[in-house]
Motif scaffolding. Structure first.
Motif, mmCIF file in Angstrom:
data_model
loop_
_atom_site.group_PDB
_atom_site.id
_atom_site.type_symbol
_atom_site.label_atom_id
_atom_site.label_comp_id
_atom_site.label_asym_id
_atom_site.label_seq_id
_atom_site.Cartn_x
_atom_site.Cartn_y
_atom_site.Cartn_z
ATOM 1 N N UNK A 41 -97.279 -28.527 39.705
ATOM 2 C CA UNK A 41 -96.499 -28.957 40.838
ATOM 3 C C UNK A 41 -95.526 -27.814 41.082
ATOM 4 N N UNK A 42 -94.516 -27.459 40.168
ATOM 5 C CA UNK A 42 -93.705 -26.381 40.323
ATOM 6 C C UNK A 42 -94.439 -25.258 40.879
ATOM 7 N N UNK A 43 -95.565 -24.623 40.384
ATOM 8 C CA UNK A 43 -96.168 -23.703 40.736
ATOM 9 C C UNK A 43 -96.620 -23.806 42.231
ATOM 10 N N UNK A 44 -97.075 -24.693 42.616
ATOM 11 C CA UNK A 44 -97.436 -24.974 44.157
ATOM 12 C C UNK A 44 -96.320 -25.007 45.037
ATOM 13 N N UNK A 45 -95.350 -25.469 44.686
ATOM 14 C CA UNK A 45 -94.062 -25.536 45.446
ATOM 15 C C UNK A 45 -93.349 -24.322 45.517
ATOM 16 N N UNK A 46 -93.528 -23.186 44.422
ATOM 17 C CA UNK A 46 -92.910 -21.766 44.537
ATOM 18 C C UNK A 46 -93.831 -20.939 44.815
ATOM 19 N N UNK A 47 -95.159 -20.998 45.220
ATOM 20 C CA UNK A 47 -95.949 -19.918 45.437
ATOM 21 C C UNK A 47 -95.569 -19.213 46.599
ATOM 22 N N UNK A 48 -95.033 -19.617 47.561
ATOM 23 C CA UNK A 48 -94.731 -18.670 48.713
ATOM 24 C C UNK A 48 -93.590 -17.812 48.383
ATOM 25 N N UNK A 49 -92.862 -17.801 47.331
ATOM 26 C CA UNK A 49 -91.899 -17.074 46.682
ATOM 27 C C UNK A 49 -92.455 -16.113 45.787
ATOM 28 N N UNK A 50 -93.579 -16.268 45.258
ATOM 29 C CA UNK A 50 -94.064 -15.523 44.030
ATOM 30 C C UNK A 50 -94.691 -14.188 44.721
ATOM 31 N N UNK A 51 -94.127 -12.913 44.194
ATOM 32 C CA UNK A 51 -94.270 -11.447 44.858
ATOM 33 C C UNK A 51 -95.864 -11.181 44.371
ATOM 34 N N UNK A 52 -96.217 -11.887 43.094
ATOM 35 C CA UNK A 52 -97.753 -11.702 42.774
ATOM 36 C C UNK A 52 -98.677 -12.189 43.692
ATOM 37 N N UNK A 53 -98.300 -13.456 44.363
ATOM 38 C CA UNK A 53 -99.085 -13.890 45.132
ATOM 39 C C UNK A 53 -99.219 -13.488 46.644
ATOM 40 N N UNK A 54 -97.750 -13.369 46.948
ATOM 41 C CA UNK A 54 -97.851 -13.078 48.562
ATOM 42 C C UNK A 54 -97.652 -11.630 48.957
ATOM 43 N N UNK A 55 -97.194 -10.872 47.843
ATOM 44 C CA UNK A 55 -96.847 -9.178 47.970
ATOM 45 C C UNK A 55 -95.665 -8.951 48.165
ATOM 46 N N UNK A 56 -95.234 -7.776 47.992
ATOM 47 C CA UNK A 56 -93.725 -7.284 48.301
ATOM 48 C C UNK A 56 -93.729 -6.395 49.586
ATOM 49 N N UNK A 57 -92.846 -6.711 50.285
ATOM 50 C CA UNK A 57 -92.689 -5.812 51.518
ATOM 51 C C UNK A 57 -92.522 -4.371 51.393
ATOM 52 N N UNK A 58 -93.133 -3.465 51.934
ATOM 53 C CA UNK A 58 -93.005 -2.136 51.539
ATOM 54 C C UNK A 58 -91.573 -1.463 51.677
ATOM 55 N N UNK A 59 -90.763 -2.150 52.526
ATOM 56 C CA UNK A 59 -89.185 -1.893 52.551
ATOM 57 C C UNK A 59 -88.462 -2.175 51.421
#
Length: 72
Positions: A41-59
């Motif tokens: 549940x913790x992983x699913x709730x915080x997946x949108x903040x995980x840079x390994x899943x969503x990537x890091x903006x180039x800026x």
């Protein structure tokens, strides 16, 4: 005399072991299934903040390749 030192040393080791076991016996424990559910549940709730899943903006990426400068 050395036999006395050895026995007092083994008594001290045993006392430390008993103290550690008493501390560990007081720890509140939960079932593995409950811990796994909580972790999922913790992983699913915080997946949108995980840079390994969503990537890091180039800026914001400090490791991006440097831009080359050219003279015009």
């Amino acid at each position: 005399m050395s036999n006395n030192n050895a026995s007092s040393s083994s008594v001290a080791v045993a006392q430390r072991a008993v103290k550690q076991l008493r501390l560990e016996a007081k720890i509140r424990r939960i079932n593995v299934s409950q811990a796994a559910t909580d972790l999922k549940n913790f992983c699913l709730q915080n997946a949108h903040k995980d840079p390994l899943l969503v990537g890091v903006p180039s800026s914001d990426n400090p490791f991006r390749p440097p831009k080359s400068c050219g003279l015009l």
